[in-house]
Scaffold this motif. Structure first.
Motif, PDB file in Angstrom:
ATOM      1  N   ASN A  24     -19.085 -10.243  22.893  1.00 19.48           N
ATOM      2  CA  ASN A  24     -18.663  -9.161  23.777  1.00 19.48           C
ATOM      3  C   ASN A  24     -19.825  -8.704  24.654  1.00 19.48           C
ATOM      4  OD1 ASN A  24     -18.180  -6.020  24.273  1.00 19.48           O
ATOM      5  ND2 ASN A  24     -16.184  -6.987  23.974  1.00 19.48           N
ATOM      6  N   MET A  25     -21.011  -8.616  24.079  1.00 15.99           N
ATOM      7  CA  MET A  25     -22.192  -8.207  24.839  1.00 15.99           C
ATOM      8  C   MET A  25     -22.590  -9.269  25.857  1.00 15.99           C
ATOM      9  SD  MET A  25     -24.434  -6.549  21.732  1.00 15.99           S
ATOM     10  CE  MET A  25     -25.585  -5.688  22.787  1.00 15.99           C
ATOM     11  N   LEU A  26     -22.555 -10.539  25.425  1.00 14.57           N
ATOM     12  CA  LEU A  26     -22.896 -11.627  26.339  1.00 14.57           C
ATOM     13  C   LEU A  26     -21.911 -11.673  27.499  1.00 14.57           C
ATOM     14  CD1 LEU A  26     -24.681 -14.159  26.868  1.00 14.57           C
ATOM     15  CD2 LEU A  26     -22.947 -15.480  25.630  1.00 14.57           C
ATOM     16  N   ALA A  27     -20.620 -11.488  27.202  1.00 24.40           N
ATOM     17  CA  ALA A  27     -19.589 -11.502  28.246  1.00 24.40           C
ATOM     18  C   ALA A  27     -19.791 -10.354  29.227  1.00 24.40           C
ATOM     19  CB  ALA A  27     -18.209 -11.424  27.602  1.00 24.40           C
ATOM     20  N   PHE A  28     -20.182  -9.193  28.707  1.00 26.89           N
ATOM     21  CA  PHE A  28     -20.450  -8.027  29.555  1.00 26.89           C
ATOM     22  C   PHE A  28     -21.612  -8.317  30.501  1.00 26.89           C
ATOM     23  CE2 PHE A  28     -22.620  -3.866  30.124  1.00 26.89           C
ATOM     24  CZ  PHE A  28     -21.605  -3.181  30.759  1.00 26.89           C
ATOM     25  N   ALA A  29     -22.693  -8.893  29.955  1.00 28.39           N
ATOM     26  CA  ALA A  29     -23.851  -9.243  30.789  1.00 28.39           C
ATOM     27  C   ALA A  29     -23.479 -10.339  31.792  1.00 28.39           C
ATOM     28  CB  ALA A  29     -25.008  -9.698  29.904  1.00 28.39           C
ATOM     29  N   PHE A  30     -22.639 -11.274  31.361  1.00 27.99           N
ATOM     30  CA  PHE A  30     -22.193 -12.359  32.247  1.00 27.99           C
ATOM     31  C   PHE A  30     -21.420 -11.798  33.445  1.00 27.99           C
ATOM     32  CE2 PHE A  30     -18.549 -14.958  33.478  1.00 27.99           C
ATOM     33  CZ  PHE A  30     -19.175 -16.103  33.953  1.00 27.99           C
ATOM     34  N   LEU A  31     -20.518 -10.855  33.188  1.00 26.67           N
ATOM     35  CA  LEU A  31     -19.733 -10.253  34.264  1.00 26.67           C
ATOM     36  C   LEU A  31     -20.634  -9.601  35.312  1.00 26.67           C
ATOM     37  CD1 LEU A  31     -16.960  -9.394  35.419  1.00 26.67           C
ATOM     38  CD2 LEU A  31     -17.092  -7.361  33.963  1.00 26.67           C
ATOM     39  N   LEU A  32     -21.663  -8.902  34.845  1.00 28.64           N
ATOM     40  CA  LEU A  32     -22.588  -8.245  35.773  1.00 28.64           C
ATOM     41  C   LEU A  32     -23.419  -9.268  36.535  1.00 28.64           C
ATOM     42  CD1 LEU A  32     -23.840  -5.262  33.562  1.00 28.64           C
ATOM     43  CD2 LEU A  32     -22.162  -5.196  35.397  1.00 28.64           C
ATOM     44  N   ALA A  33     -23.916 -10.295  35.819  1.00 28.32           N
ATOM     45  CA  ALA A  33     -24.733 -11.322  36.464  1.00 28.32           C
ATOM     46  C   ALA A  33     -23.928 -12.068  37.530  1.00 28.32           C
ATOM     47  CB  ALA A  33     -25.269 -12.297  35.416  1.00 28.32           C
ATOM     48  N   LEU A  38     -26.418 -13.439  40.395  1.00 29.94           N
ATOM     49  CA  LEU A  38     -27.719 -13.708  39.786  1.00 29.94           C
ATOM     50  C   LEU A  38     -27.626 -14.704  38.624  1.00 29.94           C
ATOM     51  CD1 LEU A  38     -29.207 -10.083  39.742  1.00 29.94           C
ATOM     52  CD2 LEU A  38     -29.873 -11.981  41.235  1.00 29.94           C
ATOM     53  N   LEU A  39     -26.442 -15.213  38.357  1.00 28.79           N
ATOM     54  CA  LEU A  39     -26.254 -16.159  37.262  1.00 28.79           C
ATOM     55  C   LEU A  39     -26.970 -17.466  37.598  1.00 28.79           C
ATOM     56  CD1 LEU A  39     -24.679 -16.315  34.552  1.00 28.79           C
ATOM     57  CD2 LEU A  39     -22.832 -17.407  35.823  1.00 28.79           C
ATOM     58  N   SER A  40     -27.852 -17.922  36.701  1.00 32.90           N
ATOM     59  CA  SER A  40     -28.652 -19.105  37.025  1.00 32.90           C
ATOM     60  C   SER A  40     -28.734 -20.132  35.896  1.00 32.90           C
ATOM     61  CB  SER A  40     -30.078 -18.678  37.407  1.00 32.90           C
ATOM     62  OG  SER A  40     -30.719 -18.016  36.325  1.00 32.90           O
ATOM     63  N   ALA A  41     -28.537 -19.723  34.642  1.00 29.97           N
ATOM     64  CA  ALA A  41     -28.722 -20.636  33.516  1.00 29.97           C
ATOM     65  C   ALA A  41     -27.544 -21.603  33.384  1.00 29.97           C
ATOM     66  CB  ALA A  41     -28.890 -19.846  32.218  1.00 29.97           C
ATOM     67  N   ILE A  46     -26.863 -21.889  27.737  1.00 25.85           N
ATOM     68  CA  ILE A  46     -26.404 -20.573  27.291  1.00 25.85           C
ATOM     69  C   ILE A  46     -25.712 -20.686  25.944  1.00 25.85           C
ATOM     70  CG2 ILE A  46     -24.819 -18.667  27.781  1.00 25.85           C
ATOM     71  CD1 ILE A  46     -25.283 -19.225  30.763  1.00 25.85           C
ATOM     72  N   LEU A  47     -24.826 -21.669  25.798  1.00 30.26           N
ATOM     73  CA  LEU A  47     -24.082 -21.847  24.556  1.00 30.26           C
ATOM     74  C   LEU A  47     -25.002 -22.167  23.389  1.00 30.26           C
ATOM     75  CD1 LEU A  47     -21.383 -22.092  23.068  1.00 30.26           C
ATOM     76  CD2 LEU A  47     -21.298 -24.501  23.777  1.00 30.26           C
ATOM     77  N   ALA A  48     -25.951 -23.083  23.594  1.00 32.61           N
ATOM     78  CA  ALA A  48     -26.864 -23.476  22.515  1.00 32.61           C
ATOM     79  C   ALA A  48     -27.723 -22.303  22.063  1.00 32.61           C
ATOM     80  CB  ALA A  48     -27.741 -24.643  22.983  1.00 32.61           C
ATOM     81  N   LEU A  49     -28.273 -21.582  23.007  1.00 29.95           N
ATOM     82  CA  LEU A  49     -29.125 -20.438  22.673  1.00 29.95           C
ATOM     83  C   LEU A  49     -28.322 -19.315  22.019  1.00 29.95           C
ATOM     84  CD1 LEU A  49     -31.492 -20.342  25.758  1.00 29.95           C
ATOM     85  CD2 LEU A  49     -32.239 -20.372  23.378  1.00 29.95           C
ATOM     86  N   PHE A  50     -27.104 -19.120  22.483  1.00 31.08           N
ATOM     87  CA  PHE A  50     -26.277 -18.059  21.910  1.00 31.08           C
ATOM     88  C   PHE A  50     -25.928 -18.357  20.458  1.00 31.08           C
ATOM     89  CE2 PHE A  50     -21.982 -16.186  21.190  1.00 31.08           C
ATOM     90  CZ  PHE A  50     -22.369 -14.857  21.201  1.00 31.08           C
ATOM     91  N   LEU A  51     -25.550 -19.578  20.149  1.00 26.83           N
ATOM     92  CA  LEU A  51     -25.202 -19.945  18.773  1.00 26.83           C
ATOM     93  C   LEU A  51     -26.417 -19.852  17.858  1.00 26.83           C
ATOM     94  CD1 LEU A  51     -22.793 -22.975  19.358  1.00 26.83           C
ATOM     95  CD2 LEU A  51     -22.201 -20.619  18.744  1.00 26.83           C
ATOM     96  N   LEU A 153     -31.909  -8.998  26.607  1.00 32.00           N
ATOM     97  CA  LEU A 153     -32.166 -10.381  26.207  1.00 32.00           C
ATOM     98  C   LEU A 153     -31.100 -11.326  26.755  1.00 32.00           C
ATOM     99  CD1 LEU A 153     -33.346 -10.344  22.478  1.00 32.00           C
ATOM    100  CD2 LEU A 153     -34.505 -11.430  24.406  1.00 32.00           C
ATOM    101  N   PHE A 154     -29.838 -10.914  26.658  1.00 37.52           N
ATOM    102  CA  PHE A 154     -28.758 -11.742  27.190  1.00 37.52           C
ATOM    103  C   PHE A 154     -28.843 -11.836  28.710  1.00 37.52           C
ATOM    104  CE2 PHE A 154     -25.781 -10.906  23.338  1.00 37.52           C
ATOM    105  CZ  PHE A 154     -26.414 -11.921  22.638  1.00 37.52           C
ATOM    106  N   TRP A 155     -29.260 -10.758  29.349  1.00 40.40           N
ATOM    107  CA  TRP A 155     -29.456 -10.778  30.802  1.00 40.40           C
ATOM    108  C   TRP A 155     -30.545 -11.786  31.165  1.00 40.40           C
ATOM    109  CZ3 TRP A 155     -27.001  -9.066  34.971  1.00 40.40           C
ATOM    110  CH2 TRP A 155     -27.696  -9.007  36.186  1.00 40.40           C
ATOM    111  N   PHE A 156     -31.611 -11.802  30.396  1.00 40.95           N
ATOM    112  CA  PHE A 156     -32.692 -12.772  30.601  1.00 40.95           C
ATOM    113  C   PHE A 156     -32.179 -14.202  30.403  1.00 40.95           C
ATOM    114  CE2 PHE A 156     -36.046 -15.385  28.589  1.00 40.95           C
ATOM    115  CZ  PHE A 156     -36.911 -15.492  29.672  1.00 40.95           C
ATOM    116  N   LEU A 157     -31.348 -14.392  29.389  1.00 40.20           N
ATOM    117  CA  LEU A 157     -30.766 -15.707  29.122  1.00 40.20           C
ATOM    118  C   LEU A 157     -29.925 -16.193  30.307  1.00 40.20           C
ATOM    119  CD1 LEU A 157     -29.892 -18.060  27.262  1.00 40.20           C
ATOM    120  CD2 LEU A 157     -28.181 -16.525  26.272  1.00 40.20           C
ATOM    121  N   LEU A 158     -29.182 -15.290  30.915  1.00 39.96           N
ATOM    122  CA  LEU A 158     -28.251 -15.657  31.989  1.00 39.96           C
ATOM    123  C   LEU A 158     -28.918 -15.773  33.351  1.00 39.96           C
ATOM    124  CD1 LEU A 158     -25.351 -13.268  30.945  1.00 39.96           C
ATOM    125  CD2 LEU A 158     -25.296 -15.762  30.780  1.00 39.96           C
TER     126      LEU A 158
END
Length: 323
Positions: A24-33, A38-41, A46-51, A153-158
């Motif tokens: 839910n947090m990653l999805a929230f950051a994804f929506l903003l990115a 600004l989405l670049s990754a 993203i999937l590997a790091l998230f798991l 952190l998720f924002w940095f990932l994305l």
């Protein structure tokens, strides 16, 4: 009583619930990115790091259950995810599970992205440290910063950015709503009026600073829909015990995550040409535009210049790790 399906119970109550909450947090950051372009990754990264992060972060729950064992024994009813108190695992087994999740998760993160790995390590250490504080109020405040750092952190990932002034108020707003839920969970659905007033003040401040992004980018539709779905799930079972509320909250968080992830692709492209996504500033009174949009946007613009300097410092640090 120890049951045969205890490992399935472990997967559901610890790893799956951690996955849903962090998704839910990653999805929230994804929506903003996505909305800020600004989405670049890459998606696979993203999937590997998230798991790997889910495995690593799950160690927090094993540790907290060990520390909170006596407190959890006195709770009525005992939350379903407290597998240690319920007798599914011994303390020795929980210590091994903690070390397994902590060590393997960190090694995986380190192999994928050292900067993200050390940021995650700081987050986990902060979370483990707050478990030793007896004051519930201090724990609640500390969790606000834990959740805020997790979103960063998720924002940095994305995006590759550490800080962005335009999304910080929204991240703070999300973290505030999260600790309200944590307060209810710890108090077994009880929250006093004084606490509610304390939450209201920062909520108004963060909401005000969020208006420029919400109005200009049109994501207020997705955020409102996600929040509504989660609220309806919890409201439907409001008379249930804390276990029932926790379970329906997980369903609500999963549904809202699906909204955040699908919104840019399903709704945004369908509505963008008709101009339904953003608020037309010229249609609003001049004073309202200045108060709700121009003033907070100018303030955030100045802060974002400082954020760019911080981001540059972290980029230089990241290049050292890559070498």
């Amino acid at each position: 009583m120890v049951r045969e399906n205890r490992y399935l119970k472990l997967m559901k109550e610890i790893y799956l619930k951690t996955f849903i909450k962090r998704l839910n947090m990653l999805a929230f950051a994804f929506l903003l990115a996505y909305s800020l372009n600004l989405l670049s990754a890459p998606s696979l990264q993203i999937l590997a790091l998230f798991l790997a992060f889910i495995l690593f972060y799950s160690s927090v729950y094993f540790y907290n259950d060990l520390i909170d064992y006596e407190f959890d024994r006195k709770r009525k009813p005992v939350p379903e995810q407290k597998l240690l108190v319920k007798g599914f695992f011994s303390k020795e087994e929980y210590k091994l599970l903690f070390l397994f999740s902590l060590s393997l998760g960190f090694l995986l993160l380190l192999s994928f992205n050292p900067m993200f790995a050390f940021g995650s390590l700081f987050l986990v250490i902060l979370n483990l440290a707050r478990s030793h504080v007896p004051s519930l109020n201090f724990r609640i405040v500390s969790i606000f910063f834990v959740e805020l750092i997790n979103l960063i952190l998720f924002w940095f990932l994305l995006t590759g950015e550490v800080l962005n002034a335009y999304v910080l108020p929204l991240f703070s707003l999300y973290s505030l709503v999260y600790i309200c839920g944590f307060h209810v969970y710890k108090k077994n659905k009880k929250i006093d009026r004084k606490s509610a007033k304390l939450y209201a003040i920062p909520f108004i401040i963060f909401a005000y600073l969020s208006f420029p992004v919400l109005l200009e980018r049109g994501i207020i539709i997705a955020l409102s829909l996600g929040f509504l779905l989660h609220t309806l799930c919890v409201w439907a079972k409001r008379e249930g015990d804390i276990n029932m509320l926790t379970n329906v909250s997980m369903i609500g968080m999963l549904l809202s995550a699906m909204v955040f992830l699908s919104y840019p692709f399903v709704l945004a492209h369908a509505w963008q040409e008709k101009g339904y996504l953003s608020v037309k500033m010229e249609s609003l009174p001049e004073d309202a535009v200045y108060l709700l949009y121009t003033q907070p946007k100018n303030l955030l613009g100045e802060l974002n210049e400082r954020c760019k300097e911080i981001n540059e410092t972290f980029r230089n640090l990241g290049s050292v790790f890559r070498v």
